[in-house]
Write an enzyme that holds these catalytic residues in place. Structure first.
Site, PDB file in Angstrom:
ATOM      1  N   ARG A 111      52.202 -79.417 -13.668  1.00 26.68           N
ATOM      2  CA  ARG A 111      51.820 -79.089 -12.022  1.00 26.68           C
ATOM      3  C   ARG A 111      50.768 -78.094 -12.005  1.00 26.68           C
ATOM      4  O   ARG A 111      49.643 -78.015 -11.269  1.00 26.68           O
ATOM      5  CB  ARG A 111      52.910 -78.150 -11.577  1.00 26.68           C
ATOM      6  CG  ARG A 111      53.995 -79.233 -11.022  1.00 26.68           C
ATOM      7  CD  ARG A 111      55.374 -78.231 -10.674  1.00 26.68           C
ATOM      8  NE  ARG A 111      55.918 -77.726 -11.803  1.00 26.68           N
ATOM      9  CZ  ARG A 111      56.972 -76.955 -11.388  1.00 26.68           C
ATOM     10  NH1 ARG A 111      57.327 -76.612 -10.010  1.00 26.68           N
ATOM     11  NH2 ARG A 111      57.684 -76.105 -12.316  1.00 26.68           N
ATOM     12  N   CYS A 125      52.824 -73.002 -15.164  1.00 26.18           N
ATOM     13  CA  CYS A 125      53.692 -73.412 -14.410  1.00 26.18           C
ATOM     14  C   CYS A 125      54.890 -73.394 -15.583  1.00 26.18           C
ATOM     15  O   CYS A 125      55.493 -72.395 -15.968  1.00 26.18           O
ATOM     16  CB  CYS A 125      53.554 -74.779 -13.838  1.00 26.18           C
ATOM     17  SG  CYS A 125      53.289 -76.210 -15.029  1.00 26.18           S
TER      18      CYS A 125
END
Length: 311
Positions: free
Chosen positions: A266, A261
């Site tokens: 994330r 990411c």
């Protein structure tokens, strides 16, 4: 010397390979429900740990009996850009009262992003079978108006001994470059927003960790992390729905996967889904775009047409 030539020369001294050997393994109990957790609040073999990113959130109210981990100091090396060293993690686990026979339930804000990062670090240091995520995290617990407390409870220290780091769970820059150069047969899954992936923006508004370039790693595919979550309560979609979602872009467990990411938080959420819920072979690339996008000379894809320094 080009960046790729430098990286190839460095490979002789940098040992950072992703070893994807071994059978895929899924745990049907990688998640616990809010009902289960409320029934086990007083279970001495269960340790509840909050890993949130918003400062002061734990102090304003947390699940009864929960311990607190501050992501940006407890789980990382605060000088190097690295995860917590083994001795630091061991001290943290002991302080939290965690041992080899403890069931650890992690939860947090932001749809469990940083709780999933915690699960990844715990897994690296030998606690894979112990760690569960609270499905829905803080969001679901608060929506259901379940009991919270503002009184921290100190845990009895344990004698936990850290395991050798499991390097199979972590991808490094050279591992990613090897996939880009088609020397390694793996898939790169970028879970950022479509605008980040296309290069329209470098990062979501308000985030300070940036790369100088926008775009994505060549050959990577994009499934934004939020597509795996039920927006109403933050819980994960069913395994059947998740398999279908990732299979649409060729992520079906037949090849190893590297999740990426912006800074790796994330992507740890998607790492948890693919690794712990679906049983695929997955490594998380915590360098992510702020590392790859900042390396001079590495190839990128930029469908939006943005360039370094402007348009």
């Amino acid at each position: 010397m080009s960046a790729l030539a430098f990286l190839r020369r460095s490979a002789a001294v940098i040992t950072a390979s992703v070893a994807f050997a071994g059978a895929a393994f899924a745990q049907s109990d990688a998640l616990v429900t809010t009902d289960w957790l409320e029934k086990n609040l007083d279970n001495p073999k269960v340790r509840i740990v909050e890993v949130s990113v918003e400062p002061g959130l734990f102090e304003r109210g947390h699940i009864q009996g929960a311990q607190n981990i501050v992501w940006h100091t407890d789980l990382v090396d605060t000088v190097e850009r690295d995860i917590a060293k083994p001795e630091k993690f061991q001290a943290l686990a002991r302080k939290l009262g965690i041992d080899k026979d403890t069931t650890i339930v992690l939860y947090g804000d932001s749809n469990n992003w940083f709780a999933a990062w915690g699960a990844w670090v715990f897994d690296i240091y030998g606690l894979r079978d112990n760690v569960k995520l609270l499905d829905g995290g803080r969001k679901k617990w608060e929506l259901e108006k379940r009991p919270v407390s503002t009184n921290p409870v100190a845990a009895k220290a344990s004698t936990f001994t850290v395991a050798e780091p499991n390097r199979k769970l972590r991808a490094r820059l050279l591992d990613v470059v090897s996939v880009v150069e088609k020397k390694t047969d793996a898939r790169i899954l970028d879970i950022r927003s479509p605008d980040e992936f296309s290069g329209k923006i470098i990062a979501p508004a308000g985030f300070q960790e940036l790369a100088l370039r926008a775009g994505h790693i060549p050959g990577s595919v994009n499934v934004p992390w939020a597509r795996a979550v039920n927006q109403a309560d933050g819980t994960l979609k069913s395994p059947e729905e998740l398999r279908k979602l990732y299979a649409e872009v060729g992520i079906d467990g037949s090849k190893p996967v590297i999740t990426t990411c912006r800074i790796g938080e994330r992507s740890s959420h998607t790492w948890f889904i693919l690794s712990r819920v679906l049983g695929y072979q997955v490594a998380n690339y915590d360098g992510s775009w702020t590392e790859y996008g900042n390396v001079v000379g590495l190839p990128i894809n930029n469908p939006a047409g943005t360039v370094w320094g402007g348009k």
